[in-house]
Structures are given as structure tokens and as C-alpha cells.
Design a protein around this motif. Sequence first.
Motif, PDB file in Angstrom:
ATOM      1  N   LEU A 191      -9.268  -0.604  -0.021  1.00  0.00           N
ATOM      2  CA  LEU A 191      -8.276  -0.254   1.003  1.00  0.00           C
ATOM      3  C   LEU A 191      -8.834   0.777   1.979  1.00  0.00           C
ATOM      4  O   LEU A 191      -8.551   0.717   3.185  1.00  0.00           O
ATOM      5  CB  LEU A 191      -6.995   0.251   0.342  1.00  0.00           C
ATOM      6  N   ILE A 192      -9.644   1.703   1.478  1.00  0.00           N
ATOM      7  CA  ILE A 192     -10.283   2.681   2.357  1.00  0.00           C
ATOM      8  C   ILE A 192     -11.260   1.985   3.293  1.00  0.00           C
ATOM      9  O   ILE A 192     -11.284   2.254   4.499  1.00  0.00           O
ATOM     10  CB  ILE A 192     -10.961   3.800   1.530  1.00  0.00           C
ATOM     11  N   LEU A 193     -12.052   1.055   2.771  1.00  0.00           N
ATOM     12  CA  LEU A 193     -12.982   0.301   3.623  1.00  0.00           C
ATOM     13  C   LEU A 193     -12.230  -0.450   4.716  1.00  0.00           C
ATOM     14  O   LEU A 193     -12.623  -0.409   5.892  1.00  0.00           O
ATOM     15  CB  LEU A 193     -13.826  -0.665   2.785  1.00  0.00           C
ATOM     16  N   HIS A 194     -11.143  -1.133   4.349  1.00  0.00           N
ATOM     17  CA  HIS A 194     -10.368  -1.866   5.357  1.00  0.00           C
ATOM     18  C   HIS A 194      -9.778  -0.923   6.400  1.00  0.00           C
ATOM     19  O   HIS A 194      -9.743  -1.240   7.594  1.00  0.00           O
ATOM     20  CB  HIS A 194      -9.253  -2.694   4.704  1.00  0.00           C
ATOM     21  N   SER A 195      -9.335   0.246   5.963  1.00  0.00           N
ATOM     22  CA  SER A 195      -8.771   1.216   6.897  1.00  0.00           C
ATOM     23  C   SER A 195      -9.846   1.753   7.843  1.00  0.00           C
ATOM     24  O   SER A 195      -9.603   1.921   9.043  1.00  0.00           O
ATOM     25  CB  SER A 195      -8.110   2.355   6.123  1.00  0.00           C
ATOM     26  N   ILE A 196     -11.031   1.995   7.316  1.00  0.00           N
ATOM     27  CA  ILE A 196     -12.144   2.448   8.157  1.00  0.00           C
ATOM     28  C   ILE A 196     -12.506   1.365   9.168  1.00  0.00           C
ATOM     29  O   ILE A 196     -12.774   1.648  10.345  1.00  0.00           O
ATOM     30  CB  ILE A 196     -13.369   2.819   7.286  1.00  0.00           C
ATOM     31  N   ASN A 197     -12.494   0.127   8.747  1.00  0.00           N
ATOM     32  CA  ASN A 197     -12.857  -1.001   9.612  1.00  0.00           C
ATOM     33  C   ASN A 197     -11.785  -1.305  10.661  1.00  0.00           C
ATOM     34  O   ASN A 197     -12.077  -1.918  11.682  1.00  0.00           O
ATOM     35  CB  ASN A 197     -13.116  -2.246   8.751  1.00  0.00           C
ATOM     36  N   HIS A 198     -10.565  -0.856  10.424  1.00  0.00           N
ATOM     37  CA  HIS A 198      -9.426  -1.145  11.309  1.00  0.00           C
ATOM     38  C   HIS A 198      -9.744  -0.823  12.767  1.00  0.00           C
ATOM     39  O   HIS A 198     -10.129   0.293  13.091  1.00  0.00           O
ATOM     40  CB  HIS A 198      -8.215  -0.339  10.826  1.00  0.00           C
ATOM     41  N   ARG A 199      -9.589  -1.804  13.616  1.00  0.00           N
ATOM     42  CA  ARG A 199      -9.795  -1.683  15.073  1.00  0.00           C
ATOM     43  C   ARG A 199     -11.204  -1.261  15.464  1.00  0.00           C
ATOM     44  O   ARG A 199     -11.439  -0.854  16.593  1.00  0.00           O
ATOM     45  CB  ARG A 199      -8.768  -0.766  15.701  1.00  0.00           C
TER      46      ARG A 199
END
Length: 190
Positions: free
Chosen positions: A77-85
Amino acid sequence: MTDVKTGKTRKLTPKAPDVAEMERAFIVSSSHLATPGNEDLSEFEFALTVVNHAFQRWVVRGMAAAGLPALSPLDALILHSINHRNREKSLSDLMFTLNLSERHYLNYAMKKLDDLGLVTRRRHGKEVFVSATEKGRGCCEEYARLRRFCLLELIPPDRMTAGVPIVDVAKALRVLTGFYEQASRSAASL
């Protein structure tokens, strides 16, 4: 069962519950928390527990299928949040966005993501900023592709679950988050 008066054996048929009894039946995991008048909240908490575990299991299996079997649900979830936008994020923003209260959880995940070559860090003053590497973005894209195939295909076209639009379920969960946040602050001050 043998009837004591007649001595004959007869088959017991279970009594069908009446409708009023069925309406009061709640699915809870801890009856001691299902206080009268609040059984619905206990049922919600049990459902939330079960869906949380199912969601975390999906995240771990989805990321493993995308090539990252070593990630925990929080790491993913942290990786996806970092990747967001595709924009760098500060560690403070990540903690706020994901509602993390303990910095060490984020630090542990960041070390793992960094060691796997999925993120880069840069310091600006006292704040650390992170962004996804090409490898990190690629893994997120593969997870998104697998999610479309494995998960989104299961979602009804009308976006309803149990007669309620999924977007309304999400809104209700955000409201309930506020209640639990306030209860946490109250418990901490006891």
C-alpha cells in the motif's frame, strides 16, 4: 428421540425460527461486545475484520503475482501511494494519507522498498521525499493489470453490493473512521 409417554421413537424436526427472531440475529465474533442496542456495530466490526483480512490477502497475492512476493500488505500500500500520480511524496504525507500513527512502520517498509529498488529517497531540509523507480512503477502497473483481470471482473456492472452502491459504502467507512479516531483519542486520555 424416544417419547417417554408412548415409548415410540420419533424423528425430531428442527423448529423454524420465526421472522422476528431472524431479524434480531446478528453475525458477531464477540458476543460480549454485542451489547443490547449496539449489535449492529458489533456485526459491522466483525465484517470489517473479515474484509480487512481478505483485502490484505488479496494485496499480498496480487503483489506476489506482479513479481513482489516479499511485500507485506502495508509495504504494498505504501508503494502504491508513492506511485500515485507519479509525484514524489514526503514521509509525513504518506503517514497522513495512509492514517499511520507509528513512524517506524513506515521506516521499516521504506527500507524494504529501497532495498528492492522500488523507490528512491531524497532529502530536502529536514524532510525526506520518496518516489517510485521505474521498477516500482512497473510492478504497480502489473498489479493494476492483474487487479482488472482478477478482481474488477467480479464487481457487478451496476457497482452495487448488497443493494448499496460501492461509493456509498466507501463514504460510510470514512465517516465511521472518524468515530473510531475519536474513540482512540478518548481511550488514550483515560
